[in-house]
Design a protein around this motif. Structure first.
Motif, PDB file in Angstrom:
ATOM      1  N   PHE A   1       2.091  -3.648  -5.980  1.00 27.24           N
ATOM      2  CA  PHE A   1       1.636  -5.023  -6.207  1.00 27.24           C
ATOM      3  C   PHE A   1       2.747  -5.986  -5.822  1.00 27.24           C
ATOM      4  O   PHE A   1       3.906  -5.789  -6.198  1.00 27.24           O
TER       5      PHE A   1
ATOM      6  N   VAL B   1      -8.696  -3.236  -9.525  1.00 24.58           N
ATOM      7  CA  VAL B   1      -8.073  -2.653  -8.341  1.00 24.58           C
ATOM      8  C   VAL B   1      -8.959  -1.515  -7.824  1.00 24.58           C
ATOM      9  O   VAL B   1      -9.379  -0.649  -8.591  1.00 24.58           O
TER      10      VAL B   1
ATOM     11  N   VAL C   1      -1.943  -6.546  -2.987  1.00 28.49           N
ATOM     12  CA  VAL C   1      -1.689  -5.114  -3.128  1.00 28.49           C
ATOM     13  C   VAL C   1      -1.431  -4.475  -1.780  1.00 28.49           C
ATOM     14  O   VAL C   1      -1.736  -5.056  -0.730  1.00 28.49           O
TER      15      VAL C   1
ATOM     16  N   VAL D   1      -7.780  -6.058  -4.579  1.00 30.61           N
ATOM     17  CA  VAL D   1      -7.572  -6.522  -5.948  1.00 30.61           C
ATOM     18  C   VAL D   1      -8.328  -7.816  -6.176  1.00 30.61           C
ATOM     19  O   VAL D   1      -8.377  -8.686  -5.304  1.00 30.61           O
TER      20      VAL D   1
ATOM     21  N   VAL E   1       0.025   2.470  -5.899  1.00 34.06           N
ATOM     22  CA  VAL E   1      -0.296   1.087  -5.536  1.00 34.06           C
ATOM     23  C   VAL E   1       0.925   0.200  -5.727  1.00 34.06           C
ATOM     24  O   VAL E   1       1.567   0.239  -6.778  1.00 34.06           O
TER      25      VAL E   1
ATOM     26  N   TYR F   1      -5.884  -0.829  -0.466  1.00 33.14           N
ATOM     27  CA  TYR F   1      -6.416  -1.208  -1.774  1.00 33.14           C
ATOM     28  C   TYR F   1      -6.880  -2.662  -1.749  1.00 33.14           C
ATOM     29  O   TYR F   1      -6.436  -3.453  -0.915  1.00 33.14           O
TER      30      TYR F   1
END
Length: 206
Positions: free
Chosen positions: A96, A79, A34, A40, A94, A38
């Motif tokens: 990914f 997340v 991510v 994950v 966010v 952030y």
């Protein structure tokens, strides 16, 4: 005396192995990263869920339609914001990086569990860059699904409210089997400690 030492070392080994088990349960998601700010990891409760129809059975009809004929590109992910702040519209943005995202996949959709039911969130994707960007009012759990040409829990091609900038992915990501790995770690840890204890006792006797 030697038996006490051996028993103590064995207990220490098992405790160390249990620590590794905890680490494994919170392992990062294979093939998914991510954007900065952030974190994950695989969601501990729903990470292995593959039947999308079953997963969203208590969600609104629009969500059920959104997953029809689609396959999970990722496991269910936890997340969290790690320094990131919401934008001017009150959303976490966010991005990914999904390694199994390819040009053969269409209608990439991002689902978020809001605490009551699954919902479809605003998103876009770039197959060439292998990225999916989504906006969340709140975070976790999250799963990314798409039309891959092979149904996994639905029967017909479903619609998606996510905005797509290009085509995307092929096969569903396989999440690590944390439980099985944990058991092996426990026994390996115990074996290592017992081996070390045996060597130490032999040296002492010599």
């Amino acid at each position: 005396m030697r038996k006490k030492i051996l028993a103590t070392l064995m207990i220490v080994g098992l405790l160390a192995a249990q620590t590794l088990t905890v680490c494994a349960a919170g392992s990062a998601v294979t093939g998914v990263t991510v954007s900065s700010g952030y974190t994950v990891a695989i969601d501990a409760k729903n990470g292995e869920e593959k039947n999308l129809t079953e997963m969203v059975k208590n969600s609104p009809e629009e969500v059920k339609k959104a997953v029809e004929g689609k396959t999970a590109l990722t496991p269910v992910m936890d997340v969290k914001a790690d320094g990131a702040q919401k934008d001017a519209n009150g959303k976490y943005v966010v991005t990914f990086n999904v390694q199994n995202l390819t040009s053969s996949v269409k209608n990439v959709t991002v689902l978020h569990f809001n605490g009551t039911a699954w919902e479809v969130v605003e998103s876009s994707f770039d197959a060439a860059a292998k990225t999916v960007t989504a906006k969340f009012a709140s975070l976790s759990p999250v799963v990314i699904v798409a039309d891959t040409g092979s149904s996994n829990g639905g029967s017909s091609s479903g619609s998606s409210s996510s905005s797509s900038s290009s085509s995307s992915s092929s096969s569903a990501a396989t999440s690590p089997k944390t439980g099985a790995a944990s058991d092996w770690m426990m026994w390996i840890g115990a074996a290592v400690v017992l081996g070390a204890a045996s060597v130490a006792l032999k040296k002492k006797e010599a």
